[in-house]
Scaffold this motif. Structure first.
Motif: not given
Length: 150
Positions: A105-114, A120-127, A133-139
């Motif tokens: 899960i952490c790897l997938v979410q870090s890929k999403v961040i990358a 870098n559009d208007e929805n990027s910051r929310d994603m 949040d998902t990485i923190n919760f999973t960690a």
């Protein structure tokens, strides 16, 4: 999985109590048998020998039952210990799988961040925030799992 100290001590105590009880019962039967044989030899009565035969039969049944119960308990104990080992192995495998899933899960979410940093559009910051949040919760969950396993 092994017995903890209390379970093993309780089991040993129960076995010891049963063996002491059986020994006392058999001791009483042996004393009665000797008494019946001595009485029969002095009085030369058939009733005394019949009584001695009955006592000897009861003593034989008691020995037979004690041996069979002891064998059965030993077999059950071995089976329980085998199941306990299998259960411990299964729980260790499940624990490992849960930790691996957390890392995935952490790897997938870090890929999403990358990806979102590249977009870098208007929805990027929310994603990115959701992914963090998902990485923190999973960690946090993974840390709890790691503590449980040790």
């Amino acid at each position: 999985m092994q017995y903890n100290g209390l379970e093993k001590t309780a089991q040993e105590q129960n076995t010891k109590t049963v063996l002491i009880g059986a020994a006392i019962g058999m001791g009483i039967l042996v004393v009665l048998l000797v008494w019946a044989i001595i009485q029969s030899a002095h009085e030369t009565s058939a009733l005394g020998w019949i009584l001695a035969g009955i006592i000897a039969a009861w003593l034989g049944i008691a020995v037979y039952l004690l041996v069979n119960v002891n064998r059965t308990l030993a077999a059950q104990r071995r089976a329980y210990e085998g199941h306990a080992v299998q259960r411990a192995e299964y729980e260790a495998d499940v624990h490992t799988e849960k930790l691996a899933h957390s890392f995935q899960i952490c790897l997938v979410q870090s890929k999403v961040i990358a990806e979102q940093l590249d977009v870098n559009d208007e929805n990027s910051r929310d994603m990115i925030n959701r992914a963090l949040d998902t990485i923190n919760f999973t960690a946090k969950n993974g840390m709890e799992l790691a503590r449980e396993g040790s």
